[in-house]
Design a protein around this motif. Structure first.
Motif, PDB file in Angstrom:
ATOM      1  N   SER A 292       0.822  -1.203   0.000  1.00  0.00           N
ATOM      2  CA  SER A 292       0.000   0.000   0.000  1.00  0.00           C
ATOM      3  C   SER A 292       0.862   1.262   0.000  1.00  0.00           C
ATOM      4  O   SER A 292       0.390   2.340  -0.377  1.00  0.00           O
ATOM      5  CB  SER A 292      -0.937   0.012   1.215  1.00  0.00           C
ATOM      6  OG  SER A 292      -0.201   0.168   2.422  1.00  0.00           O
ATOM      7  N   ALA A 293       2.122   1.125   0.399  1.00  0.00           N
ATOM      8  CA  ALA A 293       3.000   2.294   0.519  1.00  0.00           C
ATOM      9  C   ALA A 293       4.048   2.378  -0.578  1.00  0.00           C
ATOM     10  O   ALA A 293       4.800   3.354  -0.630  1.00  0.00           O
ATOM     11  CB  ALA A 293       3.706   2.274   1.879  1.00  0.00           C
ATOM     12  N   THR A 294       4.114   1.373  -1.456  1.00  0.00           N
ATOM     13  CA  THR A 294       5.171   1.350  -2.464  1.00  0.00           C
ATOM     14  C   THR A 294       4.617   0.958  -3.825  1.00  0.00           C
ATOM     15  O   THR A 294       3.587   0.307  -3.946  1.00  0.00           O
ATOM     16  CB  THR A 294       6.278   0.334  -2.093  1.00  0.00           C
ATOM     17  OG1 THR A 294       5.686  -0.960  -1.930  1.00  0.00           O
ATOM     18  CG2 THR A 294       6.977   0.707  -0.811  1.00  0.00           C
ATOM     19  N   CYS A 295       5.336   1.348  -4.864  1.00  0.00           N
ATOM     20  CA  CYS A 295       5.037   0.911  -6.217  1.00  0.00           C
ATOM     21  C   CYS A 295       6.358   0.728  -6.969  1.00  0.00           C
ATOM     22  O   CYS A 295       7.413   1.181  -6.506  1.00  0.00           O
ATOM     23  CB  CYS A 295       4.145   1.916  -6.951  1.00  0.00           C
ATOM     24  SG  CYS A 295       4.940   3.510  -7.289  1.00  0.00           S
ATOM     25  N   ASN A 296       6.300   0.061  -8.090  1.00  0.00           N
ATOM     26  CA  ASN A 296       7.490  -0.161  -8.910  1.00  0.00           C
ATOM     27  C   ASN A 296       7.501   0.756 -10.120  1.00  0.00           C
ATOM     28  O   ASN A 296       6.458   1.249 -10.557  1.00  0.00           O
ATOM     29  CB  ASN A 296       7.556  -1.616  -9.390  1.00  0.00           C
ATOM     30  CG  ASN A 296       8.106  -2.556  -8.337  1.00  0.00           C
ATOM     31  OD1 ASN A 296       8.386  -2.152  -7.206  1.00  0.00           O
ATOM     32  ND2 ASN A 296       8.274  -3.813  -8.699  1.00  0.00           N
ATOM     33  N   ILE A 297       8.693   0.940 -10.664  1.00  0.00           N
ATOM     34  CA  ILE A 297       8.888   1.611 -11.948  1.00  0.00           C
ATOM     35  C   ILE A 297       9.374   0.563 -12.936  1.00  0.00           C
ATOM     36  O   ILE A 297      10.134  -0.343 -12.571  1.00  0.00           O
ATOM     37  CB  ILE A 297       9.919   2.757 -11.824  1.00  0.00           C
ATOM     38  CG1 ILE A 297       9.446   3.784 -10.791  1.00  0.00           C
ATOM     39  CG2 ILE A 297      10.150   3.426 -13.176  1.00  0.00           C
ATOM     40  CD1 ILE A 297       8.134   4.466 -11.099  1.00  0.00           C
ATOM     41  N   GLU A 298       8.938   0.650 -14.172  1.00  0.00           N
ATOM     42  CA  GLU A 298       9.266  -0.357 -15.177  1.00  0.00           C
ATOM     43  C   GLU A 298      10.758  -0.658 -15.232  1.00  0.00           C
ATOM     44  O   GLU A 298      11.593   0.235 -15.068  1.00  0.00           O
ATOM     45  CB  GLU A 298       8.796   0.101 -16.561  1.00  0.00           C
ATOM     46  CG  GLU A 298       7.288   0.123 -16.716  1.00  0.00           C
ATOM     47  CD  GLU A 298       6.874   0.622 -18.092  1.00  0.00           C
ATOM     48  OE1 GLU A 298       7.747   1.213 -18.785  1.00  0.00           O
ATOM     49  OE2 GLU A 298       5.711   0.425 -18.480  1.00  0.00           O
ATOM     50  N   GLN A 299      11.070  -1.917 -15.484  1.00  0.00           N
ATOM     51  CA  GLN A 299      12.468  -2.324 -15.569  1.00  0.00           C
ATOM     52  C   GLN A 299      13.053  -1.993 -16.932  1.00  0.00           C
ATOM     53  O   GLN A 299      12.416  -2.186 -17.962  1.00  0.00           O
ATOM     54  CB  GLN A 299      12.616  -3.834 -15.320  1.00  0.00           C
ATOM     55  CG  GLN A 299      14.069  -4.302 -15.360  1.00  0.00           C
ATOM     56  CD  GLN A 299      14.216  -5.802 -15.321  1.00  0.00           C
ATOM     57  OE1 GLN A 299      13.272  -6.528 -15.639  1.00  0.00           O
ATOM     58  NE2 GLN A 299      15.397  -6.277 -14.930  1.00  0.00           N
ATOM     59  N   SER A 300      14.254  -1.465 -16.921  1.00  0.00           N
ATOM     60  CA  SER A 300      15.085  -1.285 -18.117  1.00  0.00           C
ATOM     61  C   SER A 300      16.511  -1.113 -17.619  1.00  0.00           C
ATOM     62  O   SER A 300      16.728  -0.846 -16.433  1.00  0.00           O
ATOM     63  CB  SER A 300      14.652  -0.063 -18.934  1.00  0.00           C
ATOM     64  OG  SER A 300      14.973   1.140 -18.249  1.00  0.00           O
ATOM     65  N   THR A 301      17.480  -1.255 -18.506  1.00  0.00           N
ATOM     66  CA  THR A 301      18.879  -1.075 -18.087  1.00  0.00           C
ATOM     67  C   THR A 301      19.095   0.310 -17.513  1.00  0.00           C
ATOM     68  O   THR A 301      19.753   0.480 -16.472  1.00  0.00           O
ATOM     69  CB  THR A 301      19.823  -1.310 -19.279  1.00  0.00           C
ATOM     70  OG1 THR A 301      19.625  -2.636 -19.779  1.00  0.00           O
ATOM     71  CG2 THR A 301      21.279  -1.147 -18.854  1.00  0.00           C
TER      72      THR A 301
END
Length: 401
Positions: free
Chosen positions: A318-327
């Motif tokens: 609920s407190a975090t999210c991800n950012i898309e993976q790339s190099t």
């Protein structure tokens, strides 16, 4: 829980739902959750790990990670937090043994506050799998090369200034190089601070102090005490120092309304999404913005609230999210684009986040827990959007409630 040096005790009482102090009754005693939850004050603290009840009232003052982070779990089940912060749990249990006062009654559930037992058990099974598959073991070459590229950038920047002087173009180039090295050093000391690089905790502490102390000029102990509180209770007011903005900002949906109703106006909060951009000298300007945008885009647009006593997985998601993976995203953010996996497994070396991410996503889908992934651009724009939303909520409450 956590690592670092000593921290002085605060006079502020720990906030909880139970009432009244109490004492232990010996290691063979049994307790209900209702009894445990009463012992959640600064001068009277119990917690539960693997159904064992511990009186940490005096030990909390000597806790290597500081008094605050362990006190945040007073009156609660701390099993998942204990596992997350201690790479060598068997060693730490030696310190817990004298603190043992009993265990939960057989009729009591293993989870407090009505948490989802199936979800908690599934997450603990996932952690066991992660350990068995070796995903908590680091590759020394990865971190050696990472440190090498930081030192190379520092040396090149200083060498350019030494040989060719301080023209405007060279000053700009060297500022960019130093801002890059300083930002990357920040991510690297973060790895050492989480004990996720070396097998021995002492080596992690030594290398962290070198990177943050000699390359960045900051205190490792100060960072550890603040950062482990953030991991223990992310986005929880009064427990996560990262959302304690000292009246400069109002965050989330509730704090702005609380400030507005009380007619608190330390800053023009309805303009906070604009003064968020203010900063200092050139390389500090670049590095501070780099650091702030990367760390806040995973947390600031998420839920920010008072203590809700959620299970470890739900609280972190609920407190975090991800950012898309790339190099580029991996390098730019120090792999903190995998913020979800980092918060669930803070001692995991960053090069393994992408391996555990599909397992975490599958667990979240099974239990209906939202797993958010954004583009880098959306993550950054959401920071400004969330600040503006909170500022508007404050203004409405300030003027009309």
């Amino acid at each position: 829980m956590g690592g670092g040096g000593q921290q002085t005790e605060s006079s502020e009482p720990a906030k909880c739902d139970g009432v009244g102090p109490g004492g232990g009754r010996g290691g063979s005693a049994v307790y209900t959750w209702e009894e445990v939850q009463k012992h959640c004050h600064r001068s009277d603290q119990w917690l539960v790990i693997d159904r064992k009840v511990y009186n940490i009232t005096q030990w909390a003052k000597r806790h290597p990670g500081g008094i605050r982070v362990i006190s945040h779990f007073a009156g609660e089940d701390a099993t998942d937090a204990f596992s997350a912060f201690h790479p060598d749990a068997n060693f730490v249990r030696k310190f817990l043994k004298p603190l043992l006062i009993g265990e939960l009654a057989p009729t009591e559930p293993s989870q407090d506050q009505g948490k989802n037992a199936a979800l908690v058990q599934d997450f603990q099974a996932l952690r066991d799998r992660v350990e068995k598959e070796g995903l908590l073991r680091a590759r020394p070459l990865f971190f050696s090369l990472y440190l090498g590229h930081i030192l190379l950038l520092e040396a090149l920047a200083l060498g350019l200034l030494w040989v060719w002087g301080t023209s405007w173009s060279l000053t700009l180039l060297c500022s960019l190089m130093l801002a890059t090295s300083q930002s990357q050093a920040g991510w690297l000391q973060h790895d050492y601070g989480h004990l996720s690089v070396c097998k021995k905790s002492s080596w992690n502490h030594i290398l962290q102090k070198f990177v943050i102390g000699h390359l960045k000029g900051a205190s490792a102990n100060w960072w550890n005490h603040r950062h482990f509180q953030h991991h223990a209770k992310p986005n929880v007011f009064s427990k996560d120092p990262d959302v304690n903005s000292l009246h400069v900002f109002v965050l989330g949906d509730k704090q702005p309304v609380e400030y507005g109703i009380k007619k608190l106006k330390y800053m023009p909060y309805h303009h906070q999404h604009q003064y968020f951009f203010l900063s200092k000298l050139l390389n500090t300007f670049l590095e501070s913005h780099w650091f702030v945008w990367v760390t806040q885009m995973n947390h600031l647009p998420m839920e920010i609230d008072h203590e809700r006593h959620q299970d470890w997985l739900t609280m972190q998601l609920s407190a975090t999210c991800n950012i898309e993976q790339s190099t580029f995203n991996d390098w730019f953010s120090g792999h903190l684009n995998f913020q979800i996996e980092h918060h669930l497994f803070p001692t995991m070396p960053r090069h393994n986040y992408h391996l555990v991410a599909p397992l975490v996503r599958a667990l979240c889908e099974k239990h209906g827990v939202p797993y958010q992934v954004k583009t880098l651009q959306k993550g950054m724009t959401d920071v400004v959007r969330s600040l503006k939303k909170s500022g508007d909520l404050w203004l409405d409450a300030y003027l009309h409630k």
